[in-house]
Scaffold this active site. Structure first.
Site, mmCIF file in Angstrom:
data_model
loop_
_atom_site.group_PDB
_atom_site.id
_atom_site.type_symbol
_atom_site.label_atom_id
_atom_site.label_comp_id
_atom_site.label_asym_id
_atom_site.label_seq_id
_atom_site.Cartn_x
_atom_site.Cartn_y
_atom_site.Cartn_z
ATOM 1 N N GLY A 234 62.683 -16.985 -1.648
ATOM 2 C CA GLY A 234 63.696 -17.650 -2.156
ATOM 3 C C GLY A 234 65.023 -16.776 -1.538
ATOM 4 O O GLY A 234 66.205 -17.142 -1.796
ATOM 5 N N CYS A 362 66.504 -45.575 12.106
ATOM 6 C CA CYS A 362 67.070 -46.955 11.191
ATOM 7 C C CYS A 362 67.296 -46.455 9.642
ATOM 8 O O CYS A 362 66.712 -47.070 8.839
ATOM 9 C CB CYS A 362 66.220 -48.067 11.435
ATOM 10 S SG CYS A 362 66.169 -48.644 13.013
HETATM 11 N N1 LLP Z 1 56.891 -19.062 -2.902
HETATM 12 C C1 LLP Z 1 56.722 -20.118 -3.573
HETATM 13 C C2 LLP Z 1 55.790 -20.329 -4.637
HETATM 14 C C3 LLP Z 1 57.680 -21.246 -3.146
HETATM 15 O O1 LLP Z 1 57.337 -22.263 -3.868
HETATM 16 C C4 LLP Z 1 58.443 -21.142 -2.114
HETATM 17 C C5 LLP Z 1 59.296 -22.269 -1.782
HETATM 18 C C6 LLP Z 1 58.405 -20.081 -1.494
HETATM 19 C C7 LLP Z 1 57.729 -18.995 -1.814
HETATM 20 C C8 LLP Z 1 59.159 -19.805 -0.091
HETATM 21 O O2 LLP Z 1 60.547 -19.803 -0.398
HETATM 22 P P1 LLP Z 1 61.700 -19.387 0.582
HETATM 23 O O3 LLP Z 1 61.474 -17.903 0.931
HETATM 24 O O4 LLP Z 1 61.285 -20.132 2.120
HETATM 25 O O5 LLP Z 1 62.975 -19.775 0.112
HETATM 26 N N2 LLP Z 1 62.056 -27.574 1.782
HETATM 27 C C9 LLP Z 1 63.130 -26.849 1.101
HETATM 28 C C10 LLP Z 1 62.735 -25.668 0.695
HETATM 29 C C11 LLP Z 1 61.339 -25.700 -0.399
HETATM 30 C C12 LLP Z 1 60.836 -24.399 -0.717
HETATM 31 C C13 LLP Z 1 59.621 -24.681 -1.325
HETATM 32 N N3 LLP Z 1 59.172 -23.300 -2.106
HETATM 33 C C14 LLP Z 1 64.292 -26.432 2.322
HETATM 34 O O6 LLP Z 1 64.186 -27.134 3.313
HETATM 35 O O7 LLP Z 1 65.271 -26.030 2.002
#
Ligand code: LLP
Length: 432
Positions: A234, A362
């Site tokens: 995150g 589209c």
């Molecule tokens: N760990 C878990 C349990 C998660 O659900 C996620 C992301 C991460 C780690 C990694 O998070 P990051 O470090 O990448 O923020 N598609 C969305 C983001 C969805 C994230 C889902 N979970 C976007 O394009 O921003």
């Protein structure tokens, strides 16, 4: 500094001009910088150095095998959310023990896959899943390491689609359920319940909710011996030139602070009589391991999507720049109203236009950037859509029967195609 840079009027990826790559491979095209991935990984490692966490790259952010191999070579583990992701990671040469398997709806066959391949940790998200896993483990004479994914009921300050810890979220076990599981952990004879996992969302704007969530989770750690605390990912990435967001080191310090000051760290209760493992860590005296699951912060700014301007039209004094990339290749703007900075690949003129940059799909939602200040562009000019390395290609689709783009990895002066462009034949390959 590695990655994408404007030099002599055009954008480069390390030592290769992006334009040359577009000439060679066509557009739309994903381009990644290996050096930038490595730099981001090391930056995170450095930020968290006092906690010496295991790093599990979050495969959902970018699942290309070559990128996974780069991370494996850096020593990263992996966070997967499907057996398909686990398959990719194993194929990229990862050690099964370095894989953490989370997910709110793992099927029995996915859990069986995890057991049969001896994945490191299974992060369980419901009481029913625990029961199913216990049965499957018993049938296989296995005793996997299990972490409970906790839903701390804390809303992260981020887009509602990226919020995973709130009251209405589907993720994780409620604190009360987790408490009763931990108090009866011995009842799951085939599960080694020894971890806690929390991830409250992605692109977190501050550390306040992370701290609150950790405090809630740490209370649970007093109920049962815990060896591993997985604090999720995150860590945010600036998408807009003027975004000001906390650096991973700010998260690291906040986490460290909670661990140091929480009155009931697991160690003091669960390991109070065991000898101190002196010198294993600096800064705090915990004896459980910390894990993090970064995705975006490792790959987002290490990748761009390159597009070519097809047409320009003026409507009600607005410019509409139609390019050959779309929501099929990069869905984030359409899905989350996400901002991706867009610049011409040959970037010499001042930004004098205000334009909507759209794709050919589209759907009215197929806008990659609305109301953007952009230099005068013409048909055939190329655009760089920045920070597309995370959740870009991994979320790409074939909508409107568009073959998915090629991907290229730049390594200093060299580059190679790490996924070829799909063909029309690929589009129908699986049809009977
Ligand atoms: N760990 C878990 C349990 C998660 O659900 C996620 C992301 C991460 C780690 C990694 O998070 P990051 O470090 O990448 O923020 N598609 C969305 C983001 C969805 C994230 C889902 N979970 C976007 O394009 O921003």
């Amino acid at each position: 500094m590695s990655g994408f840079e404007l030099r002599n009027g055009q954008w480069w990826c390390d030592q290769i001009a992006v334009d040359a790559l577009a000439d060679e491979y066509g557009t739309p095209l994903y381009v990644y910088s290996r050096a930038r991935i490595e730099e981001n990984y090391r930056r995170l490692q450095y930020a968290f150095k006092a906690l010496t966490p295991r790093i599990h790259f979050s495969v959902k952010s970018n699942s290309n095998g070559a990128i996974l191999r780069v991370l494996r070579e850096l020593g990263s583990g992996f966070d997967v959310v499907s057996a398909g992701e686990a398959y990719r990671v194993l194929r990229a040469g990862a050690v099964p023990a370095s894989i953490v398997f989370a997910g709110v709806g793992k099927t029995e066959s996915e859990l069986a896959f995890a057991l049969e391949h001896h994945l490191g940790w299974i992060n369980v998200e419901s009481v029913q899943e625990l029961e199913v896993l216990n049965r499957l483990a018993n049938e296989r004479n296995a005793k996997p390491q299990v972490a409970l994914r906790i839903n701390p009921q804390i809303e992260a300050d981020t887009h509602h689609h990226m919020n995973t810890g709130g009251h209405r979220s589907k993720f994780g076990l409620d604190v009360d359920d987790a408490r009763s599981v931990l108090l009866q952990a011995g009842q799951y004879l085939n599960l080694d319940i020894a971890g806690l996992h929390v991830h409250i969302g992605s692109q977190l704007a501050n550390t306040v909710e992370t701290v609150a969530a950790l405090q809630r989770v740490l209370e649970l750690a007093t109920l049962h011996p815990i060896r591993n605390l997985d604090i999720g990912g995150g860590f945010p990435v600036p998408y807009r030139p003027d975004d000001e967001l906390p650096d991973p080191s700010v998260f690291a310090e906040a986490v460290q602070q909670v661990l140091q000051t929480h009155p009931s760290t697991p160690l003091r209760s669960a390991h109070a009589v065991s000898p101190p493992e002196a010198g294993r860590r600096t800064g705090w005296d915990a004896r459980f391991e910390i894990a993090i699951e970064p995705g975006r912060s490792i790959v987002a700014d290490a990748g761009v999507l390159v597009a070519t301007v097809q047409y320009i039209k003026v409507r009600a004094s607005r410019r509409i720049v139609v390019c050959d990339a779309s929501m099929a290749e990069l869905i984030r703007p359409a899905l989350y109203d996400a901002y991706h900075h867009i610049v011409p690949v040959k970037d010499t003129k001042p930004s004098t236009l205000v334009a909507d940059i759209v794709g050919p799909v589209c759907e009215t939602g197929d806008t990659l950037g609305a109301d953007r200040e952009l230099a005068e562009v013409a048909r055939g000019d190329r655009l760089l859509i920045m920070n597309a390395g995370a959740y870009g290609m991994s979320m790409a689709s074939n909508y409107n029967s568009r073959p998915r783009p090629a991907e290229v990895l730049v390594e200093g002066r060299y580059h190679h195609q790490i996924r070829r462009r799909e063909t029309w034949a690929d589009l129908v390959r699986l049809e009977e």
